[in-house]
Design a protein around this motif. Structure first.
Motif, mmCIF file in Angstrom:
data_model
loop_
_atom_site.group_PDB
_atom_site.id
_atom_site.type_symbol
_atom_site.label_atom_id
_atom_site.label_comp_id
_atom_site.label_asym_id
_atom_site.label_seq_id
_atom_site.Cartn_x
_atom_site.Cartn_y
_atom_site.Cartn_z
ATOM 1 N N TYR A 38 0.857 -1.188 0.000
ATOM 2 C CA TYR A 38 0.000 0.000 0.000
ATOM 3 C C TYR A 38 0.896 1.242 0.000
ATOM 4 O O TYR A 38 2.069 1.184 0.369
ATOM 5 N N TRP A 39 0.310 2.361 -0.424
ATOM 6 C CA TRP A 39 1.078 3.605 -0.549
ATOM 7 C C TRP A 39 1.030 4.339 0.779
ATOM 8 O O TRP A 39 0.042 4.937 1.157
ATOM 9 N N PHE A 40 2.156 4.284 1.496
ATOM 10 C CA PHE A 40 2.224 4.823 2.860
ATOM 11 C C PHE A 40 2.693 6.273 2.887
ATOM 12 O O PHE A 40 2.246 7.065 3.702
ATOM 13 N N GLU A 41 3.627 6.636 1.987
ATOM 14 C CA GLU A 41 4.255 7.953 1.998
ATOM 15 C C GLU A 41 3.659 8.852 0.922
ATOM 16 O O GLU A 41 3.654 8.510 -0.260
ATOM 17 N N ALA A 42 3.146 10.022 1.332
ATOM 18 C CA ALA A 42 2.447 10.916 0.403
ATOM 19 C C ALA A 42 3.387 11.657 -0.539
ATOM 20 O O ALA A 42 2.970 12.112 -1.604
ATOM 21 N N ASP A 43 4.669 11.791 -0.165
ATOM 22 C CA ASP A 43 5.621 12.531 -0.991
ATOM 23 C C ASP A 43 5.700 11.983 -2.417
ATOM 24 O O ASP A 43 5.775 12.739 -3.385
ATOM 25 N N GLY A 44 5.715 10.667 -2.534
ATOM 26 C CA GLY A 44 5.787 10.056 -3.854
ATOM 27 C C GLY A 44 4.584 10.394 -4.711
ATOM 28 O O GLY A 44 4.695 10.606 -5.927
ATOM 29 N N ILE A 45 3.415 10.459 -4.087
ATOM 30 C CA ILE A 45 2.190 10.810 -4.809
ATOM 31 C C ILE A 45 2.260 12.252 -5.299
ATOM 32 O O ILE A 45 1.896 12.553 -6.436
#
Length: 218
Positions: A38-45
């Motif tokens: 799951y996508w935990f870190e918002a920076d990548g988004i």
């Protein structure tokens, strides 16, 4: 120690860092894709969304804080090719961290010896922060890998012009993603200027590094 035994020991010692790197890759790939899916870190988004806006022609409306456009554009482009942003970001993280583990051995070996280098590599393997970066869909890992890549060449005992060019390219690419690469570039530039009393040679090396760096960054 006989010549034959010495050869066998040397051959084995060269394989150990490769086995350590491969084991790291397999373990954290399994954890990343099967236990942390799951996508935990918002920076990548955020980086991905910025890059998609730039590639779609809306770059003038994009304001990226504390970073450059290289990372967002790269991540968005790879996503357009593979059609899976999560897989792209995860793959960059695990491959980048695996590369850092691999390079940590050879960077240390350039300065010390193989035993100390293996100890340092194992330290990186069991560093929790690096393990966390390996499983996150994050945007920092590629920058760290490029910086480590440049350190491998800058720590060589016999530095060639091609090594300096590679360092300039690596740090230029790193700085196009995050500004940390620029800090390392300035440090290397100072190192070239004061490394010995051969002023003309030092200036030549510093000029080559700066020229390649600015060319890539531009």
């Amino acid at each position: 120690m006989s010549t034959k035994n010495s050869f066998v020991y040397t051959a084995k010692s060269k394989k150990i860092p490769i086995f350590v790197t491969l084991a790291y890759f397999l373990v954290f790939s399994y954890v990343s894709f099967f236990h942390h899916d799951y996508w935990f870190e918002a920076d990548g988004i955020f980086f991905l969304n910025w890059g998609q806006q730039i590639l779609s022609g809306n770059g003038e409306n994009v304001m990226i804080t504390n970073a450059n456009i290289g990372g967002p554009v790269l991540y968005a482009y790879l996503t357009s090719v593979f059609h899976d942003a999560f897989l792209v970001m995860k793959s960059i993280s695990i491959l980048g961290c695996t590369g850092i583990v691999f390079l940590s051995y050879f960077i240390t070996k350039n300065i010390f010896n193989s035993k100390i280098a293996l100890t340092v590599q194992l330290f990186f393997v069991f560093t929790s922060q690096l393990g966390l970066l390996s499983i996150l869909a994050f945007n920092e890992v590629l920058v760290l890998f490029l910086i480590f890549f440049s350190f491998y060449f800058i720590t060589k005992k016999q530095l060639k012009i091609t090594d300096i060019v590679i360092v300039g390219i690596s740090l230029g690419l790193a700085s196009s993603i995050r500004f940390q690469g620029f800090i390392v570039f300035v440090s290397f530039l100072i190192f070239f200027l004061i490394q010995n009393k051969k002023i003309s040679l030092n200036l030549k090396h510093a000029l080559i590094l700066a020229s390649v760096f600015l060319l890539v960054l531009s």
